[in-house]
Design a protein around this motif. Sequence first.
Motif, PDB file in Angstrom:
ATOM      1  N   ASN A  10      -2.141   9.892   3.135  1.00  0.00           N
ATOM      2  CA  ASN A  10      -2.847   9.029   4.074  1.00  0.00           C
ATOM      3  C   ASN A  10      -4.246   8.741   3.562  1.00  0.00           C
ATOM      4  O   ASN A  10      -4.969   9.639   3.139  1.00  0.00           O
ATOM      5  N   PHE A  11      -4.612   7.467   3.612  1.00  0.00           N
ATOM      6  CA  PHE A  11      -5.934   7.028   3.194  1.00  0.00           C
ATOM      7  C   PHE A  11      -6.640   6.422   4.397  1.00  0.00           C
ATOM      8  O   PHE A  11      -6.067   5.614   5.120  1.00  0.00           O
ATOM      9  N   HIS A  12      -7.873   6.804   4.590  1.00  0.00           N
ATOM     10  CA  HIS A  12      -8.694   6.236   5.658  1.00  0.00           C
ATOM     11  C   HIS A  12      -9.648   5.234   5.016  1.00  0.00           C
ATOM     12  O   HIS A  12     -10.382   5.582   4.087  1.00  0.00           O
ATOM     13  N   LEU A  13      -9.612   4.015   5.487  1.00  0.00           N
ATOM     14  CA  LEU A  13     -10.453   2.974   4.912  1.00  0.00           C
ATOM     15  C   LEU A  13     -11.914   3.299   5.165  1.00  0.00           C
ATOM     16  O   LEU A  13     -12.291   3.727   6.239  1.00  0.00           O
ATOM     17  N   ASP A  14     -12.727   3.095   4.129  1.00  0.00           N
ATOM     18  CA  ASP A  14     -14.132   3.483   4.216  1.00  0.00           C
ATOM     19  C   ASP A  14     -14.984   2.449   3.490  1.00  0.00           C
ATOM     20  O   ASP A  14     -15.084   1.318   3.923  1.00  0.00           O
ATOM     21  N   ILE A  28       0.526  -1.897  -6.320  1.00  0.00           N
ATOM     22  CA  ILE A  28       1.392  -1.318  -7.349  1.00  0.00           C
ATOM     23  C   ILE A  28       2.609  -0.657  -6.718  1.00  0.00           C
ATOM     24  O   ILE A  28       3.731  -0.822  -7.187  1.00  0.00           O
ATOM     25  N   VAL A  29       2.407   0.084  -5.640  1.00  0.00           N
ATOM     26  CA  VAL A  29       3.494   0.806  -4.988  1.00  0.00           C
ATOM     27  C   VAL A  29       4.481  -0.164  -4.335  1.00  0.00           C
ATOM     28  O   VAL A  29       5.679   0.044  -4.360  1.00  0.00           O
ATOM     29  N   GLY A  30       3.978  -1.217  -3.727  1.00  0.00           N
ATOM     30  CA  GLY A  30       4.860  -2.219  -3.142  1.00  0.00           C
ATOM     31  C   GLY A  30       4.982  -2.120  -1.640  1.00  0.00           C
ATOM     32  O   GLY A  30       4.025  -1.789  -0.938  1.00  0.00           O
ATOM     33  N   ASP A  31       6.171  -2.378  -1.151  1.00  0.00           N
ATOM     34  CA  ASP A  31       6.416  -2.530   0.292  1.00  0.00           C
ATOM     35  C   ASP A  31       6.532  -1.229   1.069  1.00  0.00           C
ATOM     36  O   ASP A  31       6.711  -1.263   2.280  1.00  0.00           O
ATOM     37  N   ASP A  32       6.433  -0.099   0.418  1.00  0.00           N
ATOM     38  CA  ASP A  32       6.604   1.187   1.112  1.00  0.00           C
ATOM     39  C   ASP A  32       5.380   1.613   1.908  1.00  0.00           C
ATOM     40  O   ASP A  32       5.376   2.658   2.532  1.00  0.00           O
ATOM     41  N   VAL A  33       4.343   0.809   1.882  1.00  0.00           N
ATOM     42  CA  VAL A  33       3.076   1.155   2.510  1.00  0.00           C
ATOM     43  C   VAL A  33       3.108   0.805   4.000  1.00  0.00           C
ATOM     44  O   VAL A  33       3.595  -0.247   4.387  1.00  0.00           O
ATOM     45  N   THR A  34       2.591   1.711   4.833  1.00  0.00           N
ATOM     46  CA  THR A  34       2.427   1.399   6.260  1.00  0.00           C
ATOM     47  C   THR A  34       0.942   1.370   6.582  1.00  0.00           C
ATOM     48  O   THR A  34       0.173   2.196   6.101  1.00  0.00           O
ATOM     49  N   LYS A  35       0.571   0.389   7.388  1.00  0.00           N
ATOM     50  CA  LYS A  35      -0.839   0.204   7.745  1.00  0.00           C
ATOM     51  C   LYS A  35      -0.962   0.294   9.251  1.00  0.00           C
ATOM     52  O   LYS A  35      -0.229  -0.350   9.985  1.00  0.00           O
ATOM     53  N   GLU A  36      -1.893   1.104   9.687  1.00  0.00           N
ATOM     54  CA  GLU A  36      -2.131   1.261  11.119  1.00  0.00           C
ATOM     55  C   GLU A  36      -3.609   1.529  11.343  1.00  0.00           C
ATOM     56  O   GLU A  36      -4.152   2.506  10.820  1.00  0.00           O
ATOM     57  N   ASN A  37      -4.241   0.648  12.096  1.00  0.00           N
ATOM     58  CA  ASN A  37      -5.674   0.741  12.363  1.00  0.00           C
ATOM     59  C   ASN A  37      -6.448   0.848  11.054  1.00  0.00           C
ATOM     60  O   ASN A  37      -6.359  -0.008  10.206  1.00  0.00           O
TER      61      ASN A  37
END
Length: 101
Positions: A10-14, A28-37
Amino acid sequence: MTFEIPATINFHLDSWLENAGIVGLCRIVGDDVTKENQEISIPIISLDNFSEKYFNFFASRQRYGRLTRYQEIIDFKNVLARWQENDFNDFNEKKLTVLNE
């Protein structure tokens, strides 16, 4: 002592610099990423063969490949093959400057 590998990272945007790195990783990773808040999650399994995904991302013609020296050299292979097939009868020395720039 045992250590369990988490299922996701998990990465927190900063800061903008950190965010730029995260965006690049997500591309690079592609579509496996989930974004929430303000959080992005990447499944650990998506990092399998990461070095291959990284290379393919930058070498692919759809993204940056046409701008890289690597792609210019690969494209020049066809010119060399054509010259060889024609016993170098249509050889053009000026086209060799592509490799010297």
